[in-house]
Design a protein around this motif. Structure first.
Motif, PDB file in Angstrom:
ATOM      1  N   THR A  95      -5.067  14.781  -4.559  1.00 21.45           N
ATOM      2  CA  THR A  95      -4.481  13.686  -3.792  1.00 21.45           C
ATOM      3  C   THR A  95      -2.967  13.870  -3.681  1.00 21.45           C
ATOM      4  O   THR A  95      -2.294  14.050  -4.679  1.00 21.45           O
ATOM      5  N   ALA A  96      -2.463  13.797  -2.449  1.00 20.35           N
ATOM      6  CA  ALA A  96      -1.046  14.058  -2.202  1.00 20.35           C
ATOM      7  C   ALA A  96      -0.140  12.911  -2.658  1.00 20.35           C
ATOM      8  O   ALA A  96       0.887  13.156  -3.291  1.00 20.35           O
ATOM      9  N   ILE A  97      -0.512  11.673  -2.344  1.00 22.96           N
ATOM     10  CA  ILE A  97       0.388  10.537  -2.569  1.00 22.96           C
ATOM     11  C   ILE A  97      -0.343   9.405  -3.277  1.00 22.96           C
ATOM     12  O   ILE A  97      -1.501   9.111  -2.984  1.00 22.96           O
ATOM     13  N   PHE A  98       0.359   8.753  -4.189  1.00 23.95           N
ATOM     14  CA  PHE A  98      -0.132   7.584  -4.915  1.00 23.95           C
ATOM     15  C   PHE A  98       0.642   6.379  -4.400  1.00 23.95           C
ATOM     16  O   PHE A  98       1.871   6.369  -4.423  1.00 23.95           O
ATOM     17  N   ILE A  99      -0.068   5.366  -3.910  1.00 26.60           N
ATOM     18  CA  ILE A  99       0.570   4.157  -3.384  1.00 26.60           C
ATOM     19  C   ILE A  99       0.202   2.982  -4.283  1.00 26.60           C
ATOM     20  O   ILE A  99      -0.964   2.617  -4.386  1.00 26.60           O
ATOM     21  N   SER A 100       1.219   2.386  -4.920  1.00 23.41           N
ATOM     22  CA  SER A 100       1.018   1.193  -5.749  1.00 23.41           C
ATOM     23  C   SER A 100       1.304  -0.042  -4.911  1.00 23.41           C
ATOM     24  O   SER A 100       2.391  -0.157  -4.340  1.00 23.41           O
ATOM     25  N   VAL A 101       0.348  -0.962  -4.844  1.00 23.27           N
ATOM     26  CA  VAL A 101       0.587  -2.238  -4.168  1.00 23.27           C
ATOM     27  C   VAL A 101       1.034  -3.221  -5.251  1.00 23.27           C
ATOM     28  O   VAL A 101       0.234  -3.678  -6.066  1.00 23.27           O
ATOM     29  N   ILE A 102       2.324  -3.505  -5.239  1.00 26.78           N
ATOM     30  CA  ILE A 102       2.947  -4.284  -6.308  1.00 26.78           C
ATOM     31  C   ILE A 102       2.749  -5.784  -6.102  1.00 26.78           C
ATOM     32  O   ILE A 102       3.099  -6.332  -5.053  1.00 26.78           O
ATOM     33  N   THR A 103       2.176  -6.408  -7.123  1.00 27.91           N
ATOM     34  CA  THR A 103       1.994  -7.859  -7.196  1.00 27.91           C
ATOM     35  C   THR A 103       2.129  -8.237  -8.674  1.00 27.91           C
ATOM     36  O   THR A 103       2.086  -7.359  -9.542  1.00 27.91           O
ATOM     37  N   PRO A 104       2.252  -9.518  -8.989  1.00 27.32           N
ATOM     38  CA  PRO A 104       2.278  -9.892 -10.405  1.00 27.32           C
ATOM     39  C   PRO A 104       1.025  -9.417 -11.154  1.00 27.32           C
ATOM     40  O   PRO A 104       1.109  -8.939 -12.279  1.00 27.32           O
TER      41      PRO A 104
END
Length: 129
Positions: A71-80
């Motif tokens: 996997t090329a990119i890791f995307i974190s969806v930031i929330t509490p």
């Protein structure tokens, strides 16, 4: 190195709950839009994946970790909830470890770990230890 998957979306499952019966969750909508927009931009279908079935009570899965080297990119969806999730913390730490070992955390001058801030949180909690 050619990656099989363009990106992985890491998120807290509670953040994908639909607001009404007619809606899909925010994460599902984001995933579809991101996949469509990047595919149009690149002129080819991109492969963005996320965990749709595992829940916080499940055992941390090798199924996810086994995909990280491809996997090329890791995307974190930031929330509490994301910040307080042990599972999400494991995902980002594991990707960080794998990426450091296979191609590094950067490709040219671009990071392989991205943050999408859905809900602002204390910035001091956004570090990988």
């Amino acid at each position: 190195m050619k990656f099989e998957k363009h990106a992985f979306i890491s998120y807290a499952h509670i953040d994908n709950q639909p607001i009404s019966d007619e809606d899909e969750g925010w994460i599902s909508s984001f995933h579809e839009l991101l996949q469509s927009m990047v595919s149009m931009k690149l002129g080819e279908k991109v492969h963005i994946w996320r965990d749709n079935k595992l829940r916080g009570s499940d055992i941390f899965s090798d199924e996810i970790v086994e995909q990280f080297p491809r996997t090329a990119i890791f995307i974190s969806v930031i929330t509490p909830r994301y910040i307080n999730s042990e599972w999400c913390t494991k995902e980002i730490k594991e990707f960080h470890k794998v990426a450091s070992g296979n191609m590094g955390l950067r490709v040219e001058n671009k990071s392989r770990i991205l943050k999408v801030v859905n809900t602002p949180v204390d910035r001091t909690k956004l570090t990988i230890e």
